[in-house]
Design an enzyme around this catalytic site. Structure first.
Site, PDB file in Angstrom:
ATOM      1  N   GLY A   1       0.816  -1.213   0.000  1.00 20.59           N
ATOM      2  CA  GLY A   1       0.000   0.000   0.000  1.00 20.59           C
ATOM      3  C   GLY A   1       0.852   1.266   0.000  1.00 20.59           C
ATOM      4  O   GLY A   1       0.406   2.318  -0.477  1.00 20.59           O
TER       5      GLY A   1
ATOM      6  N   GLU B   1       2.787  -8.170  -1.787  1.00 17.61           N
ATOM      7  CA  GLU B   1       1.525  -8.735  -1.273  1.00 17.61           C
ATOM      8  C   GLU B   1       1.429 -10.249  -1.430  1.00 17.61           C
ATOM      9  O   GLU B   1       0.818 -10.921  -0.602  1.00 17.61           O
ATOM     10  CB  GLU B   1       0.326  -8.065  -1.958  1.00 17.61           C
ATOM     11  CG  GLU B   1       0.025  -6.654  -1.457  1.00 17.61           C
ATOM     12  CD  GLU B   1       0.794  -5.569  -2.199  1.00 17.61           C
ATOM     13  OE1 GLU B   1       1.798  -5.893  -2.872  1.00 17.61           O
ATOM     14  OE2 GLU B   1       0.381  -4.397  -2.102  1.00 17.61           O
TER      15      GLU B   1
HETATM   16  C1  3H9 Z   1      -0.534  -4.326   1.591  1.00 11.84           C
HETATM   17  O1  3H9 Z   1       0.068  -3.300   1.623  1.00 11.84           O
HETATM   18  C2  3H9 Z   1      -1.864  -4.528   0.920  1.00 11.84           C
HETATM   19  C3  3H9 Z   1      -2.259  -3.416   0.019  1.00 11.84           C
HETATM   20  O2  3H9 Z   1      -1.971  -3.712  -1.309  1.00 11.84           O
HETATM   21  C4  3H9 Z   1      -3.753  -3.246   0.106  1.00 11.84           C
HETATM   22  C5  3H9 Z   1      -4.161  -2.061   0.860  1.00 11.84           C
HETATM   23  C6  3H9 Z   1      -5.653  -1.866   0.901  1.00 11.84           C
HETATM   24  N1  3H9 Z   1       1.876  -3.832   9.112  1.00 11.84           N
HETATM   25  O3  3H9 Z   1      10.040  -7.145  10.005  1.00 11.84           O
HETATM   26  P1  3H9 Z   1      10.470  -6.335  11.167  1.00 11.84           P
HETATM   27  C7  3H9 Z   1       5.886  -4.737  12.147  1.00 11.84           C
HETATM   28  S1  3H9 Z   1       0.050  -5.720   2.368  1.00 11.84           S
HETATM   29  C8  3H9 Z   1       1.911  -3.998  10.429  1.00 11.84           C
HETATM   30  O4  3H9 Z   1      10.936  -7.044  12.386  1.00 11.84           O
HETATM   31  P2  3H9 Z   1      12.670  -5.307   9.619  1.00 11.84           P
HETATM   32  C9  3H9 Z   1       6.422  -6.124  12.461  1.00 11.84           C
HETATM   33  O5  3H9 Z   1       5.372  -7.004  12.795  1.00 11.84           O
HETATM   34  C10 3H9 Z   1       1.542  -5.196   3.185  1.00 11.84           C
HETATM   35  N2  3H9 Z   1       3.059  -4.251  11.114  1.00 11.84           N
HETATM   36  O6  3H9 Z   1      11.563  -5.236  10.763  1.00 11.84           O
HETATM   37  C11 3H9 Z   1       7.347  -5.817  13.620  1.00 11.84           C
HETATM   38  O7  3H9 Z   1       6.553  -5.690  14.774  1.00 11.84           O
HETATM   39  P3  3H9 Z   1       7.091  -6.218  16.195  1.00 11.84           P
HETATM   40  C12 3H9 Z   1       2.659  -5.090   2.240  1.00 11.84           C
HETATM   41  C13 3H9 Z   1       4.187  -4.345  10.390  1.00 11.84           C
HETATM   42  O8  3H9 Z   1      13.428  -4.054   9.730  1.00 11.84           O
HETATM   43  C14 3H9 Z   1       7.910  -4.446  13.275  1.00 11.84           C
HETATM   44  O9  3H9 Z   1       6.998  -3.879  12.340  1.00 11.84           O
HETATM   45  N3  3H9 Z   1       3.887  -4.844   2.974  1.00 11.84           N
HETATM   46  C15 3H9 Z   1       4.199  -4.175   9.012  1.00 11.84           C
HETATM   47  O10 3H9 Z   1      13.383  -6.598   9.676  1.00 11.84           O
HETATM   48  C16 3H9 Z   1       9.279  -4.508  12.635  1.00 11.84           C
HETATM   49  O11 3H9 Z   1       9.239  -5.393  11.526  1.00 11.84           O
HETATM   50  C17 3H9 Z   1       4.648  -5.848   3.421  1.00 11.84           C
HETATM   51  O12 3H9 Z   1       4.372  -7.004   3.189  1.00 11.84           O
HETATM   52  C18 3H9 Z   1       2.984  -3.894   8.360  1.00 11.84           C
HETATM   53  N4  3H9 Z   1       2.920  -3.677   7.045  1.00 11.84           N
HETATM   54  O13 3H9 Z   1      11.850  -5.300   8.254  1.00 11.84           O
HETATM   55  C19 3H9 Z   1       5.878  -5.462   4.195  1.00 11.84           C
HETATM   56  N5  3H9 Z   1       5.471  -4.354   8.570  1.00 11.84           N
HETATM   57  O14 3H9 Z   1       8.358  -5.456  16.463  1.00 11.84           O
HETATM   58  C20 3H9 Z   1       5.968  -6.259   5.465  1.00 11.84           C
HETATM   59  C21 3H9 Z   1       6.211  -4.585   9.645  1.00 11.84           C
HETATM   60  O15 3H9 Z   1       5.959  -5.918  17.117  1.00 11.84           O
HETATM   61  N6  3H9 Z   1       7.074  -5.856   6.285  1.00 11.84           N
HETATM   62  N7  3H9 Z   1       5.453  -4.583  10.755  1.00 11.84           N
HETATM   63  O16 3H9 Z   1       7.335  -7.690  16.009  1.00 11.84           O
HETATM   64  C22 3H9 Z   1       8.354  -6.204   6.014  1.00 11.84           C
HETATM   65  O17 3H9 Z   1       8.662  -6.805   5.006  1.00 11.84           O
HETATM   66  C23 3H9 Z   1       9.384  -5.826   7.010  1.00 11.84           C
HETATM   67  O18 3H9 Z   1       8.746  -5.627   8.245  1.00 11.84           O
HETATM   68  C24 3H9 Z   1      10.199  -4.556   6.672  1.00 11.84           C
HETATM   69  C25 3H9 Z   1      11.103  -4.197   7.884  1.00 11.84           C
HETATM   70  C26 3H9 Z   1      11.076  -4.833   5.442  1.00 11.84           C
HETATM   71  C27 3H9 Z   1       9.296  -3.392   6.388  1.00 11.84           C
END
Ligand code: 3H9
Length: 708
Positions: free
Chosen positions: A107, A130
């Site tokens: 998003g 996604e």
């Molecule tokens: C989407 O966008 C759908 C849209 O198309 C539709 C919209 C309508 N949300 O991984 P980390 C939390 S789907 C909530 O350890 P890093 C994670 O749980 C989404 N929380 O850090 C953790 O919490 P905690 C598409 C999130 O530095 C903390 O942040 N996006 C989200 O190793 C730290 O995360 C993705 O799929 C989130 N979106 O990596 C990206 N992201 O400390 C998903 C993270 O409490 N995220 N958290 O355990 C990632 O790939 C990695 O977290 C990122 C950072 C690379 C960003």
């Protein structure tokens, strides 16, 4: 104004900052905050353009996955309605510049593409990941991305889920300018950029149709995309669905394409695959929360490491340390074994260079960090010593007695055992509180799992250090208790047992492996056994003999293979035969051996269906997982799932074995296990926890126990 979104004026430029720690997820609150910031900017005549930027370490890392989870699980209304916000951004009368650092994912990128310009810091990452969550971009990403980068690149980004680095995004037109190569701050650079474009006309992404191609041009791109999806994301729904949505971008007017995308996205969200992948995402992040280890438990620093054993495991572990920039001493008993070990390491690095994963310069730097030796020189200054010799308790005890004398008092002593008792090993040292199990998975430089085995006496700081080390080695560290086989191999044991019983009772290794592969396992269990080495499992069985109760049925064929020298891939023959291409081929000799062994043992052979194969393999594993949980050797069911996904090739889209069990329904599994118990005896006795949960309508996911 929302606390999550702040608005400041920098002269004639309005600066909107999204501040939703830790990754600025595009939650309901953020979407509302952005809309109300735009409401205030629009009538303000002194604002000529807008910059939207993220506070902290990143732009927007995507929709809030917690909100998506609530929706997928039927508990909430899901992500905010994005279409009106995106339309408001795209139709905004003043140009909007998206200033991207860290990550613009999901998003986040979709929002950025609705803006009129995108500038990025040099190390920013932009992507549509996604599919990793079993969904497709649902905020118009499948409609805007192909308009910006073209159909082929859009398919690749959405199917692979891999983000692009800013320079590659610049080449594709996804980024208009990179800011910061000359030291300029992103915010200042973006404001200056906005000032430059403020007066000019600005176009809307939705109006750009020139990269959408013709049906004739696109047909082979869709076909290649579907092929890629089936190859890299076997059995998964979302990667194929995303191509359908991209096709809609090329064939339908923008608004209709967006409606189609929404329909497909909702369809994906209502699948077991989506629920399982979201579970896997949070499970992987929850394993670092270990009972008794608080954030205040500061890990020790690992500046120098030492390894004993330069075999397959030791060599892989040495590479993992070198790749993380940690110098490592690598000890073998004699020069020949050491040379063999170093040759394998060099060969593995050469392959990485050939595949373009590493440059030769990088490899030279890594190799310089590995110091091969036959003595204990330098071990006294190591912060961590890992023993990685083969599974033999007396040898391990001898080594620990030796290193305990050489190592400095602050040094952690770790064993890479995959099954043996950590407490027994720790007991031969003067520092059991500094002894821990670090169970790496082969190939240790590649596999992400590190099973961290906490002994009775292991200190909290030592556990915290192992967890921090796992992160540094880019692995997922999961803390488990000290029982035979720990978590992964303890569950593997009944799984392998049932697979072997099944072949004795009438099926073949290929049929079993095909069922497992079709379910989604990276490899069938017999193929895994051949890869790991029939002798390795044989050696473990020798160490285990004293634990086997007399009269209990044990698998018979693996020992016969060992006796025949069919040790797996390394001898070209094991459960299968292997040619030069290393492809497993069913071997009639093995089938005759199985039939003869079954006949001798008086086992009645029959035709066995695929359902029974899958149930016996999975349910035996799940039943053992329930015992592990109840006995407290794993802290939570999700930890077991992470172990199986990251270390045993279990498909993340089934969520791990315990999640699979919850999805199938524990009552159903319990009933089937009772039937197996009737047919096959006490090895199938249901775990008390499974019985309790099945009878009370509970799930594994709802439990959390403490590590024994
Ligand atoms: C989407 O966008 C759908 C849209 O198309 C539709 C919209 C309508 N949300 O991984 P980390 C939390 S789907 C909530 O350890 P890093 C994670 O749980 C989404 N929380 O850090 C953790 O919490 P905690 C598409 C999130 O530095 C903390 O942040 N996006 C989200 O190793 C730290 O995360 C993705 O799929 C989130 N979106 O990596 C990206 N992201 O400390 C998903 C993270 O409490 N995220 N958290 O355990 C990632 O790939 C990695 O977290 C990122 C950072 C690379 C960003």
């Amino acid at each position: 104004m929302s606390e999550l979104v702040q608005l400041e004026n920098h002269g004639d430029i309005a600066l909107v900052t999204i501040d939703n720690f830790p990754v600025n997820a595009l939650s309901r609150g953020v979407a509302e905050g952005l809309a109300s910031a735009l409401d205030r900017i629009e009538p303000n005549v002194s604002s000529r353009a807008v910059v939207i930027i993220g506070a902290g370490r990143t732009f927007i890392a995507g929709a809030d996955i917690k909100e998506l989870e609530e929706f997928a699980m039927g508990r909430g209304s899901g992500a905010p309605e994005m279409h009106s916000l995106l339309k408001r951004i795209e139709d905004f009368p003043k140009p909007i510049v998206m200033a991207i650092h860290g990550t613009a994912l999901g998003g986040g990128l979709e929002l950025a593409m609705a803006g009129h310009y995108r500038v990025a810091s040099p190390d920013a990452l932009l992507g549509q990941p996604e599919v990793n969550l079993g969904i497709i971009p649902g905020a118009e990403g499948t409609q805007r991305l192909p308009r910006i980068v073209g159909i082929a690149a859009a398919i690749d980004m959405c199917v692979s889920g891999k983000p692009l680095k800013a320079p590659a995004a610049l080449e594709l037109g996804l980024v208009d300018q990179i800011i910061g190569t000359n030291g300029t701050d992103l915010k200042d650079g973006a404001i200056a950029f906005a000032r430059k474009v403020a007066a000019g006309p600005h176009s809307k992404t939705r109006d750009h149709n020139e990269k959408l191609g013709t049906p004739q041009q696109n047909a082979p791109l869709y076909a290649a995309g579907r092929d890629q999806a089936q190859r890299v994301r076997r059995n998964q729904i979302a990667p194929l669905a995303v191509i359908e949505a991209i096709e809609a971008a090329a064939t339908l007017p923008f608004d209709e394409g967006c409606r189609k995308e929404s329909e497909i996205c909702f369809r994906c969200m209502d699948t077991d695959q989506c629920r399982a992948l979201i579970h896997a995402f949070f499970a992987e992040r929850s394993v670092s929360r270990v009972s008794g280890i608080s954030k205040e438990t500061a890990p020790l620093e690992i500046r120098h490491a030492a390894l004993i054993g330069a075999g397959t495991m030791g060599g892989g572990i040495a590479m993992a340390f070198a790749n993380a920039g940690i110098p490592v001493l690598l000890k073998e008993t004699d020069g020949a074994a050491l040379d063999r070990g170093m040759q394998v390491i060099r060969k593995n690095y050469d392959v990485s260079v050939q595949k373009g994963r590493f440059t030769s310069e990088y490899v030279q730097q890594r190799l310089a960090l590995i110091h091969p030796q036959t003595g204990y020189d330098g071990f006294a200054s190591a912060d961590l010593i890992i023993e990685a010799v083969f599974e033999n308790m007396s040898l391990k005890k001898q080594i620990f007695t030796e290193i305990d004398k050489i190592a400095n008092s602050g040094c952690i002593l770790a064993t890479n055992t995959s099954t043996l008792n950590i407490d027994e090993i720790a007991a031969v040292t003067s520092r059991p509180q500094m002894v821990i199990g670090t169970h790496f998975f082969s190939p240790a430089n590649i596999m992400r799992l590190l099973e961290i085995v906490r002994g009775k006496a292991t200190g909290k700081i030592v556990v915290a250090t192992a967890l921090a080390l796992a992160k540094r080695l880019k692995k997922v560290g999961v803390v488990v208790g000290n029982c035979w086989g720990f978590v992964g191999n303890r569950m593997m044991f009944p799984y392998m047992r049932e697979a072997q019983f099944l072949v004795e009772e009438g099926t073949t290794p290929s049929q079993v492996d095909k069922v497992l592969y079709d379910f989604g396992m990276a490899m069938g269990i017999f193929a895994v056994d051949d890869m790991a080495g029939i002798d390795i499992a044989w050696r473990v069985r020798q160490e285990l003999k004293h634990l086997v109760r007399p009269g209990i049925r044990i698998p018979l064929v693996a020992d016969r293979l060992y006796d025949l020298g069919r040790l797996g891939q390394k001898t070209g023959k094991g459960w299968y035969s292997y040619g030069d291409d290393r492809k497993a081929v069913a071997d009639p000799e093995v089938e005759s051996l199985i039939e003869a062994t079954a006949k001798n043992a008086g086992i009645h052979r029959r035709s066995i269906g695929n359902d029974e194969i899958l149930e016996r393999c999975l349910y035996s594993m799940i039943n053992e997982g329930a015992r592990i949980l109840e006995e407290g050797y794993a802290q939570r069911a999700a930890d077991i799932d992470v172990i199986y996904i990251t270390g045993y090739g279990y498909p993340a889209y089934h969520g791990g074995p315990m999640w699979t069990a919850d999805t199938i329904g524990l009552a159903k599994i319990y009933r089937r296990i009772l039937e197996f118990e009737k047919q096959h005896g006490e090895l199938w006795a249901p775990a008390p926890l499974l019985k309790r949960l099945a009878e009370s309508g509970g799930t594994f996911a709802s439990l959390e126990t403490a590590i024994a």
